[in-house]
Design a protein around this motif. Structure first.
Motif, PDB file in Angstrom:
ATOM      1  N   ARG A  26      -6.722  -6.229  68.676  1.00 36.75           N
ATOM      2  CA  ARG A  26      -5.890  -7.231  68.008  1.00 36.75           C
ATOM      3  C   ARG A  26      -6.734  -8.443  67.599  1.00 36.75           C
ATOM      4  NH1 ARG A  26      -0.659 -10.167  70.548  1.00 36.75           N
ATOM      5  NH2 ARG A  26       0.006 -11.170  68.622  1.00 36.75           N
ATOM      6  N   SER A  57      -0.035  -8.603  63.601  1.00 38.92           N
ATOM      7  CA  SER A  57      -1.374  -8.176  64.024  1.00 38.92           C
ATOM      8  C   SER A  57      -1.316  -7.131  65.126  1.00 38.92           C
ATOM      9  CB  SER A  57      -2.201  -9.384  64.461  1.00 38.92           C
ATOM     10  OG  SER A  57      -1.565 -10.029  65.522  1.00 38.92           O
ATOM     11  N   ARG A  58      -0.344  -7.256  66.032  1.00 42.11           N
ATOM     12  CA  ARG A  58      -0.257  -6.272  67.120  1.00 42.11           C
ATOM     13  C   ARG A  58      -0.026  -4.869  66.552  1.00 42.11           C
ATOM     14  NH1 ARG A  58       1.339  -7.368  72.288  1.00 42.11           N
ATOM     15  NH2 ARG A  58       2.249  -9.337  71.650  1.00 42.11           N
TER      16      ARG A  58
END
Ligand SMILES: Cc1ncc(COP(=O)(O)O)c(C=O)c1O
Length: 482
Positions: A55, A44-45
């Motif tokens: 995020r 996700s980052r």
């Protein structure tokens, strides 16, 4: 295999919320197999950085897609397109052999009704027939009553299918005194507008071979509801703008089960059936085993004389199914109407109502009941009668003055609409008028089969003074064109 490269593949814009867009982009790609089962997605980052979004947004989308079975987490490895997606997308096939867009095919459609629902953009144009003056509605008094009712616990659950008892009692009392209807609250059924009343009557009264007699021209809402099972609709001609009672014996009435009429203000021509014609109509129905549906849709607005009492009350036990609505006396948006019927048919109608929609919204019913009981309904009607009389007079005067030789008002001193009759293409004129911001309906559309008259049905109640003048000027320019 490398995780999906979202920078290459996904574009987000400012038109919709980012979370919604990202969800859509990812789920589409999984469904159409651009991202195959087992394919890894970036952490996700990384995804947030690549797409330039937060995020939290990415995490929320990942969580949603995991909950729905699109994605799965593999401990210590990351996020992947769910392995089981292949069986969901191609349940019986050999696997994902068919790349490309997944498209469903609809099963064969049944024979669909050919009617068209009303376009929403017409709904609130000035002069739209059937629309009351929305600005003149006493909204503050109404809101006070609604707030008072809305905290009552007893209005939060289910209630009687027949309708909220205090409202039925208030309607029965009002109809007895103001319309001469013979009834008590046990005979009143609250419906979701007059339209549901008509559908319920069709459900309960019609057998496959029955026919339905309808005024011609007449109310399309009634024809559509009563004729929806394919029962033949037999037109009753008008004479002097009212149903021609003398024509009835010549209309093959042998199997006529229902006769729909608007005796107190014929829709749309506006005539009023006199007492001897009313008596003859009821006697004819009695002799021929036919039920009269009496639609008393706007009799509150007779400007100079008290309206004739309802047919329903002429005789004890007459074969009349009486219906009314708060769409004109209060607001169409409430969607509340009512039926008054002999006790013997209450139960079958309640069963029909239970299976087609069930109860009518309770808070609205309770608000109307208090509005009536507190005397505000009567005051509101008195004010509206005066207001609509002024508008009717003004509209009629303007038409006579400016449309002389082009269109002729067909007028009784009653109601919320006026027919302007004339030898023009009424469908085209009504369409054109709409492009100028005014509602209307073509008279020819109210005929069953061939129409013999043309004109515009114009609801003046919703128009203010300026709109009345502008509309008549617009009509003059439209009608005067070669
Ligand atoms: C003849 C007639 N009956 C009944 C109604 C009321 O219908 P509803 O209560 O479904 O809004 C109308 C509304 O335009 C009407 O013109």
């Amino acid at each position: 295999m490398e995780p999906v490269d979202v920078i290459e593949d996904i574009r987000l814009d400012g038109k919709q919320p980012l979370q919604h867009q990202l969800y859509q982009r990812l789920s589409e790609r999984i469904l159409d197999q651009r991202y195959l089962p087992g394919r890894q997605l970036p952490p996700s980052r990384q995804m947030a950085k690549d797409l330039g979004i937060s995020r939290n947004t990415v995490n929320a989308v990942y969580e949603q897609l995991k909950a729905e079975g699109f994605l799965q987490t593999r401990a210590g490895k990351g996020i992947f397109v769910h392995e089981d997606i292949k069986s969901a997308v191609n349940p019986s096939g050999p696997g994902l052999s068919k790349p490309g867009v997944v498209s469903m095919e609809l099963p064969p459609l049944p024979a669909l009704p050919r009617g068209k629902s009303k376009p929403v953009e017409d709904a609130s144009l000035p002069f739209q027939p059937g629309l009351p003056d929305l600005d003149a509605f006493p909204i503050r008094a109404w809101n006070r009553i609604m707030h008072h009712q809305e905290s009552r616990r007893s209005l939060r659950g289910y209630d009687s299918i027949q309708g909220y008892q205090p409202l039925r009692r208030a309607i029965a009392a009002y109809l007895r005194t103001s319309r001469g209807v013979r009834c008590d609250e046990h005979q009143v059924i609250i419906t979701n507008g007059a339209q549901q009343a008509l559908s319920l009557l069709a459900d309960v009264f019609l057998q496959p071979d029955d026919s339905i007699l309808c005024e011609n021209p007449g109310y399309r809402g009634a024809r559509n509801a009563l004729g929806r099972f394919g029962n033949p609709l037999i037109p009753i001609p008008l004479r002097n703008q009212v149903l021609d009672v003398e024509a009835l014996p010549g209309l093959e009435p042998a199997r006529a089960r229902l006769l729909f009429c608007t005796p107190t203000h014929q829709y749309p021509m506006g005539g009023i059936l006199d007492l001897s014609q009313r008596m003859a109509l009821v006697q004819w129905a009695q002799q021929n085993g036919c039920w009269i549906i009496e639609d008393d849709y706007d009799s509150e607005f007779h400007f100079y004389n008290k309206p004739f009492a309802a047919i329903q009350g002429l005789y004890e036990n007459s074969p009349v199914l009486y219906m009314g609505s708060f769409s004109k006396t209060l607001l169409p948006a409430l969607r509340i109407g009512y039926l008054v019927v002999p006790e013997a048919v209450v139960e079958p109608l309640l069963w029909a109502k239970q299976i087609s929609g069930g109860e009518t919204p309770l808070l609205t019913q309770a608000t109307i009941a208090e509005f009536i009981e507190s005397g505000q309904f009567t005051r509101h009607l008195r004010r509206m009668r005066q207001l609509y009389r002024d508008k009717w007079q003004r509209f009629q005067n303007e038409v006579i003055e400016k449309l002389d030789g082009l269109a002729q008002p067909v007028a009784e001193s009653a109601g919320m609409h006026l027919v302007l009759e004339g030898a023009f293409d009424d469908v085209a004129l009504s369409q054109w008028l709409k492009t100028r911001g005014f509602g209307s309906t073509p008279l020819s559309a109210h005929f069953l089969g061939e129409s013999s008259r043309t004109g515009l049905v114009m609801g003046f109640a919703s128009a203010n003074e300026r709109e009345i003048t502008e509309c008549v000027n617009t009509l003059r320019s439209g009608l005067a064109k070669p």
